[in-house]
Scaffold this active site. Structure first.
Site: not given
Length: 609
Positions: A135, A156, A321, A350
């Site tokens: 984490d 994750d 992206d 995109e």
């Protein structure tokens, strides 16, 4: 003994001149056989470079920064092996091993995602926490804080792997995960679009080996792994930012200059040069330095990095992206290099625009782009104009000339603009838009939207959690549309990953979605069939998907009222069929005279004689 120790210390000190090698290894038998390897270390460029085993060095490029040297080797006829680079400066020298790996059989001809797939978009940090031990991580700044809406929540790669069966049960066949490479921003790093090391999985998600394992586990279920790749920018914490290879590695200005976001300047014949420059070269935001794809070193770095991930992680596709903010010549070369290496590899860009002609410009072999002698080589673009229609259409109960379900019909009337409309990505929402279930907190409207993208041309994409009714208001900030999936954390009281853990509402959304998507899996008539649609009447849209073996009739009533549809109007498609079985309810509908359909509802009819 003393002399040997001194030699050892000298060896360690000189070897330490190499801090980074990228790509860290390569493969034999690649189409891209001229590999440009970047060596980074203190004054590395002062050395002469040679390599062992008869490997040919085709070029050595040094820059104004002495800490970099780019060495191009020819691997065309090389076998899988370890080779040794020697760096020599006068009488001093040191070596660096480099591996050429054995390529996976038929890797070049890997299949990719297509219109037979349903893609599930998820954000790893918000999907499921499979390994609480990662984490937080000492090598990156931001630590776990699930109490902070925009913080790191601990999801994750292991969390995705543990829930592959859920995705398979839902009927999706591919996942698109938002970026997984390291993002070392101090805060708001969970989306990982500001990458700080593009050869390394973010340690809070796992390791490079974990990412490969994800592909392997998906492939066992016949599913695909799509990487979200970013060519336009890196994060301001990228390791190169403290010591750029060249000043023009990035687009730099006397003072911060943000993109004007006017992508139309890329093809507008009336555009000023400064506006076009600011669109392509301006930074997306202050924390995302804009990469200069017109610099050959940058472009080659990005090409090799992309191919490295495909080969290493056994990927099945890319989503790119902010595709249309890149230098368009550079990004077209990047795209062509990927698809030259992998001829069947699908890449969706995109291209967030609101006009079909402008979006079609960016698809491979576009006749619109050809006017300007431009070919992006990009196989797929995202159908943002359809998404625009979805934003309002289901609240427009009364049809007018330009309102109601006719908006969806009109979107498809412009399909002639696209070189390949069946390779468009269709979606009702994604991680940057309003949540559909916030706009429409109504199961019936969800049914209409998900039925549309599941049965029209193109590749449907679902955003995580919508299939259980998850909502979120973008007006409250991005974190609200990127909430944690219930059940992804041990402490969650509601576990929507399991049938027994779902609430009644979650079960209603999930069961409908799963039935529709699992039906779709085997329907080539939907994947590649032809389409005939009819001008909507009384806010009712009727269209047919058909091939030589099968015909499916879809009826969508966007009116709030029950409607009766005369079937003789559709004779050219109904032909000799006399009935249709609704795939959702299993009811058989008589087609001889008329069909009655409830308000805000759908019928998906497999036609029978």
């Amino acid at each position: 003994m003393k002399k040997a120790l001194l030699l050892l210390l000298f060896s360690i000190a000189t070897y330490a001149q190499i801090d980074k090698v990228e790509p860290p290894f390569w493969w034999s038998d690649m189409n891209l056989s001229d590999v440009q390897i970047m060596f980074y270390g203190k004054n590395i460029a002062q050395n002469e470079v040679s390599v062992s085993n008869g490997i040919i060095i085709k070029g050595i490029q040094k820059t104004e920064n002495p800490n970099y040297v780019f060495v191009t080797i020819d691997t065309k006829n090389a076998s899988a092996q370890n080779i040794v680079f020697t760096f020599k400066n006068g009488k001093k020298s040191f070596t660096k091993n480099y591996e050429l790996k054995q390529r996976k059989e038929n890797s070049r001809f890997r299949e990719s995602y297509n219109s037979a797939d349903v893609i599930y978009l998820l954000m790893p940090d918000r999907f499921a926490n499979g390994n609480p031990n990662n984490d937080s991580h000492p090598s990156v700044t931001e630590k776990y804080n699930r109490d902070l809406p925009g913080g790191r929540h601990g999801g994750d790669i292991e969390g995705i792997i543990k829930n592959i069966d859920y995705l398979n049960e839902l009927g999706v066949t591919a996942i698109w995960s938002t970026p997984v490479c390291e993002d070392n921003d101090e805060n708001y790093s969970y989306h990982t679009y500001g990458q700080s090391d593009v050869y390394k999985i973010d340690p809070r998600y796992g390791t490079n080996e974990d990412y490969l394992k994800l592909s392997q586990e998906l492939h066992k279920k016949g599913m695909k792994n799509i990487m979200d790749y970013v060519t336009n920018h890196w994060g301001w914490k990228h390791w190169m930012m403290n010591d750029l290879p060249t000043r023009d590695w990035l687009h730099q200005f006397p003072e911060f200059t943000q993109s004007n976001f006017r992508m139309t300047t890329q093809f507008d014949t009336n555009a000023s040069e400064i506006d076009a420059k600011n669109c392509m070269d301006g930074w997306f935001v202050k924390s995302m330095p804009d990469l200069n794809q017109s610099n050959p070193l940058v472009l080659n770095y990005l090409i090799q990095n992309a191919i490295w991930w495909i080969e290493y992680a056994d990927l099945d596709g890319f989503r790119v992206d902010t595709y249309s903010y890149n230098d368009k010549v550079g990004i077209s070369k990047w795209t062509k290099a990927i698809t030259d290496e992998y001829p069947y590899f699908n890449i969706v860009g995109e291209v967030w625009m609101h006009d079909q002609a402008q979006m079609a410009y960016w698809q491979k072999d576009s006749k619109i782009g050809e006017i300007q002698s431009f070919n992006s080589y990009l196989p797929s673009v995202m159908d943002f104009t359809l998404h625009d229609a979805f934003g309002t259409v289901f609240n427009e109960d009364k049809a007018t000339w330009d309102k109601g379900i006719v908006k969806v019909y009109e979107n498809f009337t412009n399909d002639f603009l696209y070189p390949n409309p069946n390779n468009l990505l269709t979606f009702i929402e994604n991680h940057d838009t309003q949540r559909f279930n916030h706009l429409y907190p109504d199961f019936k409207k969800y049914q209409m939207a998900i039925t549309l993208i599941a049965t029209i041309r193109g590749i449907p994409q679902l955003y995580y959690g919508s299939e259980i009714g998850m909502a979120g208001n973008k007006d409250k900030g991005d974190a609200d549309i990127r909430q944690d999936f219930p059940g992804g954390w041990i402490s969650d009281k509601n576990n929507a990953f399991t049938a027994s853990g779902r609430t009644d509402v979650q079960r209603q959304y999930f069961d409908f979605t799963a039935k529709l998507l699992n039906w779709r899996k085997s329907k080539s008539v939907i994947h590649s069939g032809k389409t005939t649609h009819y001008v909507p009447e009384n806010n009712v849209y009727v269209y047919f998907r058909y091939n030589d073996k099968e015909t499916v009739m879809i009826v969508i009533n966007n009116s709030a009222d029950k409607q009766t549809v005369k079937t003789n109007r559709f004779a050219e498609n109904i032909q000799k069929f006399t009935s249709g079985k609704d795939i959702v309810t299993d009811k058989v509908i008589d087609l001889k005279n008329e069909i009655t359909i409830d308000g805000k509802s759908v019928l998906v009819l497999e036609l029978k004689k």
